[in-house]
Each structure stands twice: as structure tokens, then as C-alpha cells.
Design a protein around this motif. Structure first.
Motif, PDB file in Angstrom:
ATOM      1  N   GLN A   1      76.801 -41.815 -40.088  1.00  0.00           N
ATOM      2  CA  GLN A   1      78.212 -41.876 -40.450  1.00  0.00           C
ATOM      3  C   GLN A   1      78.928 -40.587 -40.059  1.00  0.00           C
ATOM      4  O   GLN A   1      80.046 -40.623 -39.533  1.00  0.00           O
ATOM      5  CB  GLN A   1      78.372 -42.132 -41.960  1.00  0.00           C
ATOM      6  CG  GLN A   1      79.787 -42.430 -42.361  1.00  0.00           C
ATOM      7  CD  GLN A   1      80.339 -43.675 -41.693  1.00  0.00           C
ATOM      8  OE1 GLN A   1      79.652 -44.684 -41.557  1.00  0.00           O
ATOM      9  NE2 GLN A   1      81.580 -43.610 -41.254  1.00  0.00           N
ATOM     10  N   ALA A   2      78.285 -39.437 -40.271  1.00  0.00           N
ATOM     11  CA  ALA A   2      78.883 -38.152 -39.902  1.00  0.00           C
ATOM     12  C   ALA A   2      79.080 -38.068 -38.387  1.00  0.00           C
ATOM     13  O   ALA A   2      80.115 -37.581 -37.912  1.00  0.00           O
ATOM     14  CB  ALA A   2      78.006 -37.009 -40.393  1.00  0.00           C
TER      15      ALA A   2
ATOM     16  N   GLN B   1      73.811 -41.447 -43.758  1.00  0.00           N
ATOM     17  CA  GLN B   1      74.874 -40.451 -43.849  1.00  0.00           C
ATOM     18  C   GLN B   1      74.989 -39.654 -42.551  1.00  0.00           C
ATOM     19  O   GLN B   1      76.089 -39.280 -42.131  1.00  0.00           O
ATOM     20  CB  GLN B   1      74.636 -39.517 -45.029  1.00  0.00           C
ATOM     21  CG  GLN B   1      74.895 -40.179 -46.357  1.00  0.00           C
ATOM     22  CD  GLN B   1      74.755 -39.217 -47.523  1.00  0.00           C
ATOM     23  OE1 GLN B   1      74.733 -38.008 -47.360  1.00  0.00           O
ATOM     24  NE2 GLN B   1      74.656 -39.773 -48.726  1.00  0.00           N
TER      25      GLN B   1
ATOM     26  N   GLU C   1      82.023 -40.304 -37.448  1.00  0.00           N
ATOM     27  CA  GLU C   1      83.297 -39.705 -37.854  1.00  0.00           C
ATOM     28  C   GLU C   1      83.673 -38.538 -36.940  1.00  0.00           C
ATOM     29  O   GLU C   1      84.839 -38.354 -36.611  1.00  0.00           O
ATOM     30  CB  GLU C   1      83.224 -39.246 -39.306  1.00  0.00           C
ATOM     31  CG  GLU C   1      83.216 -40.407 -40.286  1.00  0.00           C
ATOM     32  CD  GLU C   1      82.978 -39.966 -41.723  1.00  0.00           C
ATOM     33  OE1 GLU C   1      82.960 -38.751 -42.004  1.00  0.00           O
ATOM     34  OE2 GLU C   1      82.805 -40.862 -42.574  1.00  0.00           O
ATOM     35  N   ALA C   2      82.684 -37.752 -36.532  1.00  0.00           N
ATOM     36  CA  ALA C   2      82.953 -36.569 -35.702  1.00  0.00           C
ATOM     37  C   ALA C   2      83.151 -36.920 -34.227  1.00  0.00           C
ATOM     38  O   ALA C   2      83.983 -36.313 -33.554  1.00  0.00           O
ATOM     39  CB  ALA C   2      81.808 -35.566 -35.850  1.00  0.00           C
TER      40      ALA C   2
END
Length: 64
Positions: free
Chosen positions: A12-13, A9, A16-17
Motif C-alpha cells: 500500500q505504501a 502495508q 501511494e508513493a
């Protein structure tokens, strides 16, 4: 939450950022490090003097 899930996670964060390239560049900046900073710092400070700093800066100016 398992550590592997947390890691996934987190990746993934970051993606995405920052996007894939940004996430990779960010992760490359992380280091575990080594040695004893406090002990080594005292050794550096004991050896550091103004003349050495001046000489170092002058050398860097010549290289530029």
C-alpha cells in the motif's frame, strides 16, 4: 504485526508513493538472485583482460 499485514502495508505504501504502475515496475526490479557471487567474480576477473574488453566495446559500437 503479522508478516502478511506488513507485506500488505508495504504494498500500500508503494502504491501511494509510486502509483500502481510505478510500484509494479519497482517490484519487478527485485530479484532473489542465485549462485555464489564471490566465487564467480574471481572466475570472471581471472579471465578478463583488456583485449577482451576492447573487442566487446568495439562490437557494441558496431551494433549501435
Amino acid at each position: 504485526m503479522k508478516l502478511s499485514e506488513l507485506r500488505q502495508q508495504g504494498y500500500q505504501a508503494l502504491i501511494e508513493a509510486l502509483g500502481v504502475v510505478g510500484a509494479i515496475k519497482f517490484l519487478q526490479q527485485l530479484e532473489v538472485g542465485y549462485g555464489d557471487y564471490t566465487k564467480e567474480r574471481h572466475q570472471w576477473l581471472d579471465k578478463l583482460n583488456f583485449e577482451d574488453l576492447e573487442s566487446f566495446l568495439e562490437q557494441k559500437k558496431i551494433e549501435s
